[in-house]
Design an enzyme around this catalytic site. Structure first.
Site: not given
Lengths: 336, 336
Positions: B8, B11, B218
Site C-alpha cells: 500500500y 501506486v 524493462k
C-alpha cells in the site's frame, strides 16, 4: 478449432496462405485450426476433417478444386461441420451489409464466433450483432475493419480498458497520405492523383478516399466498437484533401508543418461529435510522421494519458494477419 | 470479483482511489470489484464483505483505520475471503524478488489470478510463475512492469498475436529523455541532471536511469513476457546517456536529428540479443518525437508490418490505471 471461411477474394486467399505458413507455430502454441470449408458466392469446397490448404492454394480458382461443389448452403456447412469460428470476407456492401450481415447473424445466433474484415455489416448493424454475440456468449472480432493490421480497435478495447476516452484522432487513409506527400514534393493535386492511380494506390474513382468518406467510415466503426456510440454520417462534417491547395501545402512545409487528413471524434459528457478534414500538424505531434501506407490513431484518455498507435502497412497479407490476430485472441479467451 | 491488495505505497493508494472513481462505470459494465483486504508489511484491514474504500482513503495511513490489525497472514486472507484476484504492489527487490515472489507464487498455486506492478518477481522468475499460472488456468498480468500506462506488453501480446517479432526498439526511460532534451536546449549534462533531481524526475542516485540499467531491465521483462526469451543481464551491451557529449547532441540537433536512449532486441532464428545505448534518431523515425515523460516501443514483425505504440505518461495514477487494465482484460476472459 473448426473454421469455415466465407468469401475467397484477395484477403481470403492471403488468409489461407497465412494459415499454411503459421500452422506449425500455432499448433505448438495450442491452436490447431482445421479449415472445414471455404465458400464463395457460387459454391465451395468442404471437408469433414480438414481441407488440405496447400491443395486449395495450388489449384488457384476454388472452382478448379477436385471437390468443388455448387449450391452449397453455408448454414448446413456451419452446423454440420461443428464450426467454432466463421471468417466472413465476402464483398462489402455499405448500404445493406449483405450478404455478410445475414451470414454473421446466422453464425452468432448459432453460438459460432465470427471474425470479419467486412465493413458493411459492421456499419449497418454492429449494435444488433454485438447484442446477439453477448446473448450467446460468443465473440465478434472486427479488428480488420478499421486500419487492417494497425491495431486501432484492439488498442481502444484492450490497451485502454478502464480508461475514459475523451478524444480520438485517426489518420487512416493511405491514398490521401500519398497524395499529400507527393504534393509536398512539388506535384500538383492532379499529378499526384495520377501517380497514385498508376501505382494502384488510388482507385479509378478516388472520391471515397480523397473526399474523406473512407476516413469517416473507419472512424464511425471505431466509434461504434470502442466508444459504443453510433454517429450518423449526416452529422459528420467531412472535408477531403481537395480542400487544400498546393500553395497551402508548400507554405506548411516551409514552416516545418504538414497537412494530414484527420478524422477526429470528441466526447464531452454524453455528446459525441466527429469531423474529418485536412489538418495542419506540427512536427512535435506523434501523427506528423505517419506516411506512406502507414496509419495511426491517437487516443486521449483520463487515466492512461495519450496513447498513439502507428503502423500496420496495407496489403492483403497484413489484412489477413489482422484476421488471424482476432482469432488467436478469441482462442486465448478474450470476449470481443 | 473479490480482490486483495498487498502493498500500500503510492501506486497502491492511487489504485484504491481509482477503484472509487471507476466503481459505478465498472459495475455498469459487469465488473463489480469487492476489495476484501488491503495489507502492508505490518498488517492490514480486512472485510468479509467489501471494504469501504472512501474510509480507507480518508484515514490516510492504513494503521489509522478502525479495523487495522497487525500480524495478518496473507495466506489466510486470500483463502478465507475467497479471493479471485490478488494485486501485488510490495516493494521491488530485483535480486531476490521478495516478498512479492512468494506472494505471487502462493496465489497462483491456489488458483488466484495475479496482477502486479512489481518488477522483482518478474525479473527473478517469470518463467516459473507463468508455468504455475498455466497449470492452474489462472492469469498473471504484468503490464504495469514495463512502461506502466504505455501498453508495451499488451501490444506485444495482444496486438501482435500471430506475428513473428524480428526486432523490438524501446524508449522507456523518462529521466534520460528529460536530460537529453535539456542538453539539446544547451544545458550541460551536470546542469540537466541537477534540474531533473530538483524536479523530482531523477532520483538521488540516478545511476540506474542514466547508465541504461533501467531500460535494460524493462526490455528484459518485455523479452521474457512477449518473446518468451530470457536474456542474461551480463549478455547485454549497456551504454548510458553519459556516453554522449553536449557537443554530440548539439551537432545532431543542427542536422535535425536527436539522441535517444534506446533498448534494442534482435531476434534471428533462435538467437536473441539485446543492446542499450544512446542512438542517433532521424526525424522521420516514429520514435523521434517521444519526449517528456512519454515512452514508446516499436515492434518489427513479419505479417503485421511495423507497429509503434507511444505514450503512457508516468505517475502513480497512470501506473494504477495499468493495473486496472490488466484486471479488466482478465475479467473479459483473456488468459495472460
Amino acid at each position: 478449432m473448426n473454421l469455415v471461411l466465407i468469401g475467397y477474394g484477395g484477403v481470403g486467399k492471403a488468409f489461407i496462405k497465412l494459415l499454411i505458413d503459421k500452422h506449425e507455430k500455432l499448433k505448438s502454441e495450442g491452436l490447431d485450426i482445421k479449415v472445414r470449408g471455404i465458400l464463395n458466392s457460387k459454391g465451395g469446397v468442404v471437408s469433414s476433417n480438414s481441407l488440405d490448404l496447400r491443395e486449395v492454394i495450388n489449384v488457384g480458382l476454388l472452382e478448379n478444386h477436385k471437390d468443388w461443389r455448387t449450391g452449397i448452403n453455408y448454414r448446413d456447412i456451419l452446423m454440420k461441420e461443428k464450426c467454432d469460428l466463421m471468417v466472413e470476407l465476402t464483398q462489402t456492401n455499405k448500404e445493406t451489409g449483405e450478404p455478410g450481415l445475414t451470414h454473421i447473424k446466422y453464425a452468432l445466433e448459432n453460438n459460432i464466433n465470427v471474425v470479419t474484415g467486412n465493413k458493411g455489416p459492421i456499419l449497418v448493424d454492429y449494435e444488433g450483432l454485438k447484442r446477439i454475440s453477448e446473448e450467446k456468449g460468443v465473440s465478434l472480432g472486427v479488428g480488420c475493419t478499421t486500419g487492417g493490421a494497425l491495431p486501432s480497435l484492439n488498442c481502444g478495447l484492450l490497451d485502454l480498458a478502464g480508461a475514459n476516452i475523451n478524444k480520438v484522432e485517426g489518420i487512416l487513409n493511405g491514398t490521401s497520405n500519398f497524395i499529400l506527400e507527393e504534393m509536398e514534393s512539388g506535384l500538383s493535386f492532379k499529378e499526384a492523383l495520377d501517380k497514385a492511380q498508376i501505382l494502384g494506390i488510388a482507385e479509378k474513382d478516388p472520391t471515397l478516399d480523397i473526399e474523406g468518406y473512407d476516413t469517416a467510415i473507419k472512424m464511425m466503426i471505431l466509434s461504434k466498437v470502442v466508444l459504443k456510440k453510433n454517429i450518423d454520417i449526416n452529422e459528420i462534417k467531412i472535408k477531403g484533401i481537395t480542400a487544400v491547395s498546393k500553395e497551402d501545402i508548400l507554405k506548411a512545409k516551409n514552416e516545418g508543418k504538414r497537412y494530414k487528413l484527420l478524422g477526429k471524434i470528441e466526447c464531452t459528457g454524453n455528446e459525441t461529435s466527429m469531423e474529418v478534414s485536412p489538418i495542419l500538424i506540427e512536427k512535435e505531434n506523434m501523427l506528423f510522421n505517419i506516411n506512406g501506407k502507414n496509419k495511426g490513431v491517437k487516443y486521449y484518455t483520463d487515466t492512461l494519458g495519450e496513447i498513439t498507435v502507428i503502423g500496420g502497412a496495407s496489403g492483403t497479407v497484413n489484412a489477413a494477419a489482422s484476421i488471424l490476430r482476432d482469432i488467436i485472441n478469441i482462442h486465448n479467451g478474450y470476449k470481443f
